[in-house]
Design a protein around this motif. Sequence first.
Motif, short mmCIF file in Angstrom:
data_model
loop_
_atom_site.label_atom_id
_atom_site.label_comp_id
_atom_site.label_asym_id
_atom_site.label_seq_id
_atom_site.Cartn_x
_atom_site.Cartn_y
_atom_site.Cartn_z
N ASP A 90 0.80 -1.23 0.00
CA ASP A 90 0.00 0.00 0.00
C ASP A 90 0.83 1.28 0.00
OD1 ASP A 90 -2.24 -1.58 0.08
OD2 ASP A 90 -2.43 -1.51 2.26
N PHE A 91 2.15 1.19 0.04
CA PHE A 91 3.00 2.38 0.09
C PHE A 91 2.86 3.23 -1.17
CE2 PHE A 91 6.06 0.44 3.32
CZ PHE A 91 5.64 1.29 4.34
N GLU A 92 2.99 4.57 -0.99
CA GLU A 92 2.92 5.49 -2.11
C GLU A 92 4.10 6.46 -2.07
OE1 GLU A 92 -0.79 7.52 -2.00
OE2 GLU A 92 -2.00 5.68 -2.27
N ILE A 93 4.33 7.14 -3.21
CA ILE A 93 5.45 8.09 -3.31
C ILE A 93 5.28 9.20 -2.27
CG2 ILE A 93 6.51 9.85 -4.80
CD1 ILE A 93 5.82 8.02 -7.19
N GLY A 94 6.39 9.57 -1.60
CA GLY A 94 6.38 10.64 -0.59
C GLY A 94 6.28 10.13 0.83
N GLU A 95 5.83 8.87 0.98
CA GLU A 95 5.73 8.31 2.33
C GLU A 95 7.11 7.84 2.82
OE1 GLU A 95 1.22 6.61 2.69
OE2 GLU A 95 2.74 5.23 1.91
N GLU A 96 7.21 7.59 4.13
CA GLU A 96 8.45 7.10 4.71
C GLU A 96 8.33 5.62 5.05
OE1 GLU A 96 9.82 9.36 8.06
OE2 GLU A 96 10.97 10.71 6.78
N VAL A 97 9.40 4.90 4.79
CA VAL A 97 9.46 3.47 5.10
C VAL A 97 10.41 3.28 6.27
CG1 VAL A 97 10.13 1.19 4.26
CG2 VAL A 97 9.07 2.83 2.70
N ALA A 98 9.93 2.67 7.36
CA ALA A 98 10.77 2.33 8.51
C ALA A 98 11.00 0.82 8.50
CB ALA A 98 10.11 2.76 9.81
N GLU A 99 12.23 0.44 8.26
CA GLU A 99 12.57 -0.98 8.06
C GLU A 99 13.45 -1.46 9.21
OE1 GLU A 99 14.71 -3.66 4.57
OE2 GLU A 99 14.69 -1.47 4.45
N LEU A 100 13.08 -2.59 9.84
CA LEU A 100 13.86 -3.15 10.95
C LEU A 100 15.04 -3.96 10.39
CD1 LEU A 100 14.10 -3.65 14.03
CD2 LEU A 100 12.70 -5.71 13.69
#
Length: 415
Positions: A90-100
């Motif tokens: 569901d991610f879109e351009i401009g959002e932030e991804v927090a990855e463990l």
Amino acid sequence: MNSVELISSFSDFAREKNIDKPTMISVLEEVFRTMIRKKFGSDENFNVIINPESGDLEMWRTREIVDDNSEDIWDFDKIPLAEAKLIEPDFEIGEEVAELIKLEDFGRRVVQTARQTLIQRIKDIEKEGLHDKYKDLVGELVTSEVYQILGRELILLDNEDNELVLPKGEMISKDRFKKGETIRAVIHKVEMSNGTPRIILSRVSPVFLERLFEQEIPEIYDGTISIRKIVREPGERAKVAVESFDDRIDPVGACVGMKGSRIHGIVRELQNENIDVINYTDNLELLVARTLSPAKLNSMAIDKERRRISVYLNSDQVSMAIGRGGQNIKLAGKLVGYEIDVFRDVPKEEMDDEDVELTEFSNEIEAWILDELHKIGLDTAKQVLALSKEELERRTELEEGTIEEILAILRSEFE
């Protein structure tokens, strides 16, 4: 090795070395961020969370989503949309991804290296702490135990099993110690040698004698009596100038004690070093007289410009003023801060009409050599000739060849 095992083993080791929790967390974070920089090129977009009690570790990587065709996709803090959708559709351009990011992602070899780095860092912190601790204690008296006897030094252990060093050059010549024996000394200096602190003790420093006086004499410890200056020939002789801030207290008597009771322990500690305690005064003439006591002076001449003092005594007082091997006169000069020359006062009726003043030989004998003879109370040619070559060599700092030349010059005067 997982993060819980790594952090728990490190935390146990750090606690053994008395490393506080904030320092422990700081070291852990520093090492993990180094791992991150090596793998990802930067740690600016990483958040490292550590709980040393539970061993929990979380490393979160934060990136901004950009279009797959964007020029920014190679930036450390950017992620292409297609790659982000693999994490969450569901991610879109401009959002932030927090990855463990897990510790296991770095590989076993990197984790083992991190463990060794953590342990080494704690050892370095321990050494730095030891250096800083003892650097603040320079000049303080310590009691330690002989652990190892080497050729040029003794290795000692303090009450926390830290290694201290007592070099032969910082020991009194008569000192003889055995393994397990307790030694008192002052911390002389602290050096870093190949990253390891080297704590050097001294028993020959004037500060050592000062600390012993503070320990044995309550009036010095509480400040009623002040030590103005100490000069020493370690193991042989010392002069200590003291001053009382209470007119009712005799500073010399307080330091010596009844029948020497107070100073006796200090003398024994210093291998029977002869200690002269002197009542300090700002009156230079009186201070010189007290410093050369029990020798009685007839008169003195002070040259403040050249910082030299000429003292005149009867013949039977000269050897007392000079002392064995010139020790007394040398220490007296150091204490008052002047070079002291000793001269005999010869009554006119005892003067030898044929004798010649040493100053008459200034063209044949160098001035510094004449000064050496004056220092031991020799003012005339016959006074010098009355002594043997061996006696002159023992009482002065002149070499055998120089003494032979002097004697030859003086003898020719009377031939």
